[in-house]
Design an enzyme around this catalytic site. Structure first.
Site, short mmCIF file in Angstrom:
data_model
loop_
_atom_site.label_atom_id
_atom_site.label_comp_id
_atom_site.label_asym_id
_atom_site.label_seq_id
_atom_site.Cartn_x
_atom_site.Cartn_y
_atom_site.Cartn_z
N ASP A 1 0.82 -1.22 0.00
CA ASP A 1 0.00 0.00 0.00
C ASP A 1 0.85 1.27 0.00
O ASP A 1 0.33 2.37 -0.21
CB ASP A 1 -0.93 0.01 1.22
CG ASP A 1 -2.01 -1.08 1.11
OD1 ASP A 1 -2.30 -1.51 -0.02
OD2 ASP A 1 -2.54 -1.48 2.16
N LYS B 1 -5.71 -2.76 -7.30
CA LYS B 1 -6.04 -2.05 -6.06
C LYS B 1 -7.22 -1.11 -6.32
O LYS B 1 -7.92 -1.25 -7.32
CB LYS B 1 -4.81 -1.31 -5.54
CG LYS B 1 -3.72 -2.25 -5.02
CD LYS B 1 -4.20 -3.03 -3.80
CE LYS B 1 -3.17 -4.06 -3.37
NZ LYS B 1 -3.70 -4.97 -2.36
#
Ligand code: S3P
Length: 425
Positions: free
Chosen positions: A312, A339
């Site tokens: 992330d 994502k």
């Protein structure tokens, strides 16, 4: 939203609660008997979506600020919802719930926003089907909306095709309903918050290398949980303070679980001045204060087992790379394509609008450092981590940066823009 450099970042801040741990605290609280009290909960859009779904499944949950109370009664307390369960933007909500719903003897339907409805779900529903869950979804069950009819589950011994904590967690949660031992092996270790929290709630779990096993049908008991700050939120400030000269920042109470600290390792390898202080353990999760000061950074190569440990943080690592000396190469990060948005395309195309050059590859990107950003207008594409990464890049741009769709930071760090301004005063 217009962002411009206002000065070095100084002072101290407590970043919001960890998103992954917050989701898991309410999900396990709902499956456990008795009351669970969560402190430091991330009361942001993603985790509130999980709470709303659980409420629709019949669980009483009260929220007061960042304290959440869950009245669990064991899995029997969960009931057929009267309407569709909306997971919003949250992949964690959708995938972990699919694992739980697979084991519950009723009909439910889950969906999400435009972004979530484009994200792959078959990686979760295929193994869950083998365990005995039944699913009907868009495009042959590969995308939300997905209807579920749960029932008696068999344990599974499964090798996952990708290192994904959401996939692993969905199977472990389904494994709670199956009699016998569920075993999951990953290509690389993904974050292990589910394993740690299940152990704290009373489940029997053991791990060897990248294989985790769980004994089904445990009795889980409600408990008190303190959620540490999210290192994925802290990462934006770690990079900001590293690249803005004269910065000196203390980040308090940040989760430093080794499955999440890839960003610390890589920034330190780049020459960042980050000190991990006051290390302690909170409910089985390592926590520390992070002291960061600006530094001259160098390019770095990142790939392999490191990727799941900082997946992330790659958009903001790209920002660090833009201002580092030399070349940065990120590879083995194909997961970025699925994502909240395609983060490889988004990083390359949106930073280009500010004058940056980022070469996208199939599984990552290449960045030559020491770039001069001219400023301009870029779009977060509704992706919270893109919005924040663009905001940090703005601090080193020659002219102000306008960010379209900036409000999506509400997904994980609702006060991000205010915090950024305050730390520069
Ligand atoms: C998460 C796992 C990761 C991560 C996401 C949160 C979790 O996703 O990117 O933000 O809480 O389990 P994947 O499991 O898809 O890698």
């Amino acid at each position: 939203m217009e962002i411009k450099y206002q000065g070095p970042l100084r002072g101290e801040i407590t970043v919001p609660g960890d998103k992954s741990i917050s989701h898991r605290s309410v999900l396990l609280g709902a499956l456990a008997k008795g009351q669970t009290q969560v402190q430091g909960f991330l009361a942001a859009a993603d985790c509130l979506a999980t709470i709303n779904c659980l409420r629709q499944l019949g669980i009483t949950i009260t929220i007061e600020g960042t304290t959440v109370l869950i009245d669990g009664g064991g899995p029997e307390k969960l009931q057929e919802p009267g309407n569709i369960l909306d997971c919003g933007n949250s992949g964690t909500t959708a995938r972990l719930l699919l694992g739980i719903l697979a084991g519950l003897p009723f009909f439910s339907v889950i969906t999400g926003d435009d972004s979530l409805r484009r994200r792959p779900m078959a990686r979760v529903t295929e193994p869950l089907q083998r365990m005995g869950g039944r699913f009907w979804g868009k495009d042959d069950g590969r995308f939300l909306p997905i209807a579920v009819k749960g029932g008696r589950l068999q344990p599974i011994n499964y090798r996952t095709p990708v290192a994904s904590a959401q996939l692993k967690s969905a199977l472990l949660l389904a494994g709670l309903f199956a009699e016998g031992i569920t075993t999951i092996t990953e290509p690389h270790q993904s974050r292990d918050h589910t394993e740690r929290m299940l152990t704290a709630f009373g489940a029997e779990i053991w791990q060897k290398d990248t294989t985790v096993s769980l004994t089904g049908r445990p009795e889980l008991w409600g408990r008190n949980i303190s959620v540490p700050g999210d290192i994925s939120s802290a990462a934006f400030l770690l990079v900001a303070a590293s690249i803005v000269p004269g910065s000196d920042l203390m980040l308090r109470n940040v989760g430093v679980n080794p499955t999440r600290t890839g960003i610390l390792d890589v920034l330190q390898q780049m020459g960042a001045r980050i000190k991990v202080e006051n290390s302690r353990v909170l409910n089985g999760e390592p926590v520390a204060d992070l002291h960061v000061q600006s530094a001259d950074l160098q390019g770095v190569e990142v790939g392999g087992a490191l990727i799941p440990r900082l997946i992330d943080e790659l958009p903001v690592l790209a920002v660090a790379a833009l201002f580092a000396r030399g070349r940065t190469v990120v590879k083995d990060a194909q997961e970025l394509r699925v994502k909240e948005t395609d983060r490889i395309a988004a990083v390359a195309e949106e930073f280009a609008k500010l004058g940056a050059k980022v070469l996208p590859t199939d599984d990552g990107f290449v960045i030559e450092g020491e770039q001069i950003l001219t400023g301009g207008t870029a779009d977060s594409r509704g992706d919270h981590r893109m919005a924040m990464a663009l905001g940090i890049a703005a601090l080193r741009s020659a002219a102000p940066v306008k960010i379209k769709n900036h409000a999506c930071v509400s997904v994980s760090f609702p006060d991000f823009w205010q915090a950024l301004t305050k730390l520069q005063q």
